[in-house]
Design an enzyme around this catalytic site. Structure first.
Site, short mmCIF file in Angstrom:
data_model
loop_
_atom_site.label_atom_id
_atom_site.label_comp_id
_atom_site.label_asym_id
_atom_site.label_seq_id
_atom_site.Cartn_x
_atom_site.Cartn_y
_atom_site.Cartn_z
CB ILE A 185 -0.86 2.56 -2.19
CG1 ILE A 185 0.50 2.90 -2.80
CG2 ILE A 185 -1.65 1.55 -2.98
CD1 ILE A 185 1.57 1.45 -2.62
CB SER A 186 -1.09 7.21 -6.16
OG SER A 186 -1.84 7.87 -5.01
CD GLN A 187 -1.92 5.70 -12.27
OE1 GLN A 187 -2.32 6.97 -12.51
NE2 GLN A 187 -1.21 4.99 -13.10
#
Lengths: 800, 235
Positions: free
Chosen positions: B85-87
């Site tokens: 999950i991207s930052q």
């Protein structure tokens, strides 16, 4: 203290067997870690594990009496334990509570603990086996020459033997198979009356080895490795798996695998699903078949195709051809004759077995050479000329973050480019492609390198010979022997317009055409390009925050860009967290060196609490054994690198050099029984070694370069001539020194063994660090220097 | 006995802390608003719709339970199957770059946990998202449905093909990097539409690239390199 009197052949053989297993196991662990994680982390873990040698010396120094008085039991016991550990630690390391993931080290603190536990686990067999060897040395210090000889010769044989095993067994099977060797070695030492505890241990250890032989552990790849990701997709499968000294090669089918790197956005066709080839879990290319016209067509929509858009190419040379994409492009563009060079025979085997269709390498218009690219270039100089030479891609998609910083790139050195230049026909050109990166490093070093070569070939205006184009993800450089004509420049412009690419460099480039379709993040890349092409390029190259100087055979690290002096600026600009991600490989090397150095200092100092701090001899022992440990490894690492270039095959060259050096040194060790310790003979040996290394630093490179085109057998003979005498001599200082110490101050013998172990382990990353910064010549000078220091200590101790 | 109990307690607390299983602090909304303020707005993202959406979506429900305590930290997190999950900053940046409007139909390639789709769905009319890994597609569908994101549709399919049935799209967000941009995605992008795609690995340096389509002309702009924080070349 009772010893094996006279020195038993059983002891010598078992020591040799144990040593052979040890080196084989080290190489296997390296492969296991390269498969499950990545090569640079494998290097770090193995370096830490090898500290087991240093730990053994420390433990032996602290508990010398305990071990030496029981040596008849301790030796087979330690060998038995080693066998059990060798067979099982890989399985333990794959347990979910222990298994670490390199990618997660930067986001999950628990991974550090898992990394530490893994390193500790892998250290155990090295510790137990080194302890056994150390006990043997301490108990028979007067006969050390023979023992050390068995140790070295065994190690050499183990290095060669494991190469053979890689062809027939998979990496997960190898630890248990290798564990049979120390088990056998321990049985060899058993007397008629075997203590019950030892018998139990043998049964237990043997049982574990047997279990692991029947049920080898499954190697679990990091979930971020390309092969694991491909297999996550439904209906994916491994079609073919082959182990080899080059690594484990897998052919994977997956409905999600497609190949079109940097594809032009003007391409509107279908990108076909292909089978992918993976080396140690990393993607290396697609398996291409000639019937797959779609793949061939889409390769024409990449920046590389500019070489063919410029004009017709009748004879093309493809270096490091790999899975054959560049060959396919050449065939698609109607090249009359393609010469393809690829050294990895195992890869070609997998490509051949992987399907019914004809691979590009075997097309009628293609001639395949299974050998290293540099030796090929050297041998082809007088026989062939090419209109196009295609080099393998530089860097990785999205930027490599410095992962390849420590890889030697002998095809991009100034010497290699000059050799290629001589292979070009008058209208010929070199093609080099790379992925776009940020901050810009790869394209700048490529340009600096080709400009350097053009100047060295007498071209006053390099700009007239260079074209570069950029897509959204990749760039290609064309370096032409004769000036690029206006017709060719027009062809490049037309190609760019059709493909939505931009020309970045042309003899008559206009500012507005350089970023028409693909806007760069930093327009100063273009300013830097122009600066490198300007007459006063030196100041720009020296002043740039990253090292973009052309590389040489002496310093062949193309992907190493970090300058120590720039570190504060880089940290300020990109943040402290940014550093490892820009230059990861180098940071890991420094981190490894620091960890080992700290551990080594502790391990070396600890025994002094027992031995005493004020002994003058202690400091001399420290300097002598430290120096010869460092010197040996420094020379070995330089020779490995030189012979990789010479033979063009990294793995075989490395194995051959290590094994030959060890075996020759074993001979040297054997001869020491005729040399008096502390006498003139011992001093002249060290003097000769230092002088030979100095001489070698000057003559080896030119000699190898001049004979690189010779047949392999001749090269092998020359290598033995070059390496043999030095290796024989280098095998002498350790047994001579140990014998001298045993005579005057026996308690220092295990300490000396530990020092030698610790410093040898430190030397590997230290030599790489020096080579990266200053070149291999400086590593050789350092080696000569440390042998000179050992000579000075010997001179001071010459009375005994 | 007391000593043993104390050691046991320490072990339990340490292992819980190390494995990240400690329950998330009760003040989730304030963590979220701090995330928006400190990680997103302070780095120059001022699109009100994006900021509002980032403040609304409960990010901790989109990460594995063992990592919930790290959900609002300034970094990507693994969600299994080699995906992340991207930052938060990257999600916000990618959202703002496509300049989303209420009437937009957006295609997302690489559903992952469903977080980016949830953020988009707070702003646009309709989100179509495609995920190739069945387990991820299934869990994201359940999660998004459970959280009431009715304007998001998830398809378990190869992202290469996009989702032709609902094309063309005002914008396409590609969350997984590939070394080529699939031609079907270009085809399914509306004239004047924008596509954002990351180039590189999520744990290393990524370059976010914007693709714009104007008739037959397609241009790309390398926007910025990012890791956990944006890298900007200073003066």
């Amino acid at each position: 203290m009772k010893g094996y009197e006279p020195l038993s052949w059983r002891l010598l053989c078992s020591l040799g067997f144990l040593s052979s297993a040890l080196i084989a196991y080290q190489i296997v662990l390296m492969q296991v870690l390269s498969i499950t994680q990545w090569h640079h982390f494998a290097y770090m873990v193995i370096s830490l594990a090898l500290l087991g040698f240093g730990v053994s010396g420390t433990v032996l120094a602290l508990f010398r009496t305990f071990f030496t008085t029981r040596h008849e039991v301790m030796l087979p016991m330690l060998m038995t334990i080693t066998a059990g550990l060798m067979a099982t630690v890989v399985r333990f390391s794959q347990h979910e509570f222990i298994r670490f993931d390199s990618f997660l080290l930067f986001s999950e603190p628990t991974q550090l603990a898992q990394l530490f536990i893994t390193s500790f686990l892998f250290m155990l067999p090295f510790f137990t086996s080194a302890l056994a060897i150390g006990i043997a040395f301490v108990c028979h210090a007067e006969r050390i020459g023979m023992l050390y000889s068995a140790n070295l010769a065994g190690s050499g044989a183990g290095g060669l033997g494991v190469i053979g095993l890689f062809w027939v067994l998979f990496p997960e099977q190898l630890p248990a198979v290798i564990a049979l060797v120390p088990l056998g070695a321990s049985l060899l030492l058993l007397d008629r009356r075997v203590p019950r505890s030892l018998l139990c241990l043998i049964v237990l250890s043997g049982g574990m080895v047997f279990l692991m032989l029947l049920n080898p552990p499954a190697l679990i790849l990091s979930e971020f490795k390309a092969a694991r990701k491909a297999l996550e997709i439904p209906d994916s499968a491994v079609l073919l798996r082959k182990n080899s000294p080059y690594g484990q090669i897998e052919l994977i089918t997956s409905p999600g695998l497609r190949y079109a790197p940097g594809l032009s956005l003007a391409f509107t066709g279908e990108v076909p699903v292909i089978n992918g080839v993976f080396l140690n879990g990393d993607w290396i290319g697609p398996r291409l078949e000639m019937e797959e016209h779609d793949t061939a067509k889409l390769l024409a929509f990449t920046t590389k195709a500019v070489a063919y858009a410029m004009g017709e190419r009748l004879r093309v040379l493809v270096l490091d051809a790999g899975t054959g994409a560049d060959i396919l492009l050449a065939i698609e563009k109607g090249t009359g004759k393609v010469h393809a060079v690829e050294e990895n025979a195992a890869l070609l085997g997998v490509l051949l077995q992987g399907g019914d269709g004809l691979i590009p390498h075997l097309q009628p218009t293609v001639e395949l050479f299974i050998r290293g690219s540099r030796p090929y270039i050297a041998s082809a100089a007088s026989r062939h000329s090419y209109e196009l030479i295609m080099l393998p891609d530089i860097g990785t998609f999205g930027g490599g973050s410095g992962i390849g910083a420590l890889e030697e790139t002998y095809l991009m050195t100034v010497e290699a480019l000059e050799q290629m230049w001589n292979l070009l026909s008058p209208e010929g050109a070199l093609l080099v492609s790379c992925y776009r990166d940020y901050p810009s490093r790869n394209p700048l070093r490529i340009l600096a390198s080709v400009v350097h070569v053009l100047k060295s070939q007498g071209m006053d205006n390099p700009r007239e010979h260079i074209a570069a184009i950029s897509g959204w993800a990749s760039m290609s450089f064309i370096v032409k022997k004769s000036p690029i004509s206006s017709r060719e420049a027009g062809n490049i412009r037309r190609f760019c317009a059709e493909m939505l690419f931009d020309p970045l460099l042309l003899p008559d480039i206009m500012p507005e055409e350089r970023t028409r379709y693909n806007r760069l993040m930093e327009e100063d890349l273009i300013v830097l390009f122009d600066g490198i092409l300007a007459p006063d390029r030196g100041a720009l190259i020296r002043g740039y925050e990253f090292d973009i100087r052309p590389i040489t055979d002496d310093r062949p690290y193309f992907s190493q860009f970090l300058r120590f002096r720039s570190v504060p600026d880089i940290v300020q600009r990109y943040g402290r967290q940014g550093m490892p991600f820009l230059e990861l490989g180098y940071v890991i090397l420094v981190f490894t060196l620091v960890q080992i150095a700290v551990a080594a200092v502790i391990l070396i100092l600890l025994p002094l609490f027992r031995i005493g701090w004020k002994s003058e001899r202690s400091s001399r022992v420290l300097v002598y054994f430290g120096c010869i440990g460092i010197g040996y490894m420094f020379v070995e690492i330089v020779l490995i690198s030189k012979f990789i270039l010479y033979f063009g095959n990294a793995l075989y060259a490395a194995s051959a050099v290590i094994s030959c050096m060890l075996i020759f040194s074993g001979v040297g060790s054997l001869l020491t029984s005729r040399v008096r310790t502390g006498g003139r003979g011992a001093l002249s040996i060290l003097t000769t070694i230092a002088l030979m290394i100095l001489l070698g630093s000057v003559v080896i490179s030119p000699l190898l370069r001049e004979t690189m085109s010779f047949p392999v057998l001749v090269k092998g003979f020359l290598s033995l001539l070059l390496m043999g005498p030095l290796a024989v001599l280098m095998g002498m200082p350790f047994p001579l020194g140990l014998r001298a110490v045993a005579r005057r101050e026996e308690p220092l013998v295990p300490w000396a063994w530990g020092i030698n172990g610790c410093l040898s382990v430190i030397s590997a990353p230290a030599a790489t660090l020096i080579a990266v910064e200053f070149g291999f010549s400086v590593v050789m000078w350092c080696a000569a220097g440390v042998y000179a220091a050992a000579l000075a200590v010997s001179w001071l101790n010459r009375k005994y | 006995m007391t000593k043993t109990r104390f050691v046991l307690m320490v072990v339990v607390v340490l292992s819980a802390g190390l494995s990240g299983t400690l329950s998330l602090a009760s003040d989730v909304p304030s963590l979220r608003s701090a995330m928006v303020k400190d990680q997103i707005r302070s780095r120059g993202i001022d699109d009100p719709a994006t900021l509002k959406a980032m403040g609304a979506v409960e990010r901790h429900l989109f990460v594995p339970e063992s990592l919930r305590s790290s959900a609002y930290r300034d970094r990507p997190l693994p969600i299994g199957h080699g995906q992340t999950i991207s930052q938060p900053y990257i999600v916000a940046y990618m959202t703002s770059v496509i300049q989303p409007r209420e009437d937009f139909t957006v295609l997302e390639i690489g559903t992952g946990s469903g977080y980016q789709a949830a953020v988009l769905s707070e702003i646009v009319k309709r989100v179509y998202t495609v995920e190739i890994i069945p387990e991820l597609a299934e869990s994201a569908t359940k999660r998004l449905q459970g959280l009431g994101y009715a304007n998001v549709s998830v398809s378990r399919n190869d992202g290469y093909f996009g989702w032709k049935e609902y094309a063309p799209y005002d914008a396409i967000v590609v969350t997984a990097a590939a070394d080529f941009i699939p031609p079907p995605l270009i085809e399914q992008l509306k004239d004047g539409g924008r596509m954002i795609i990351p180039v590189g690995s999520p744990f290393m340096v990524q370059t976010l690239t914007l693709v714009e389509k104007q008739g037959d002309t397609i241009t790309t702009t390398a926007l910025m390199p990012v890791r956990f924080v944006p890298f900007r070349r200073g003066n």
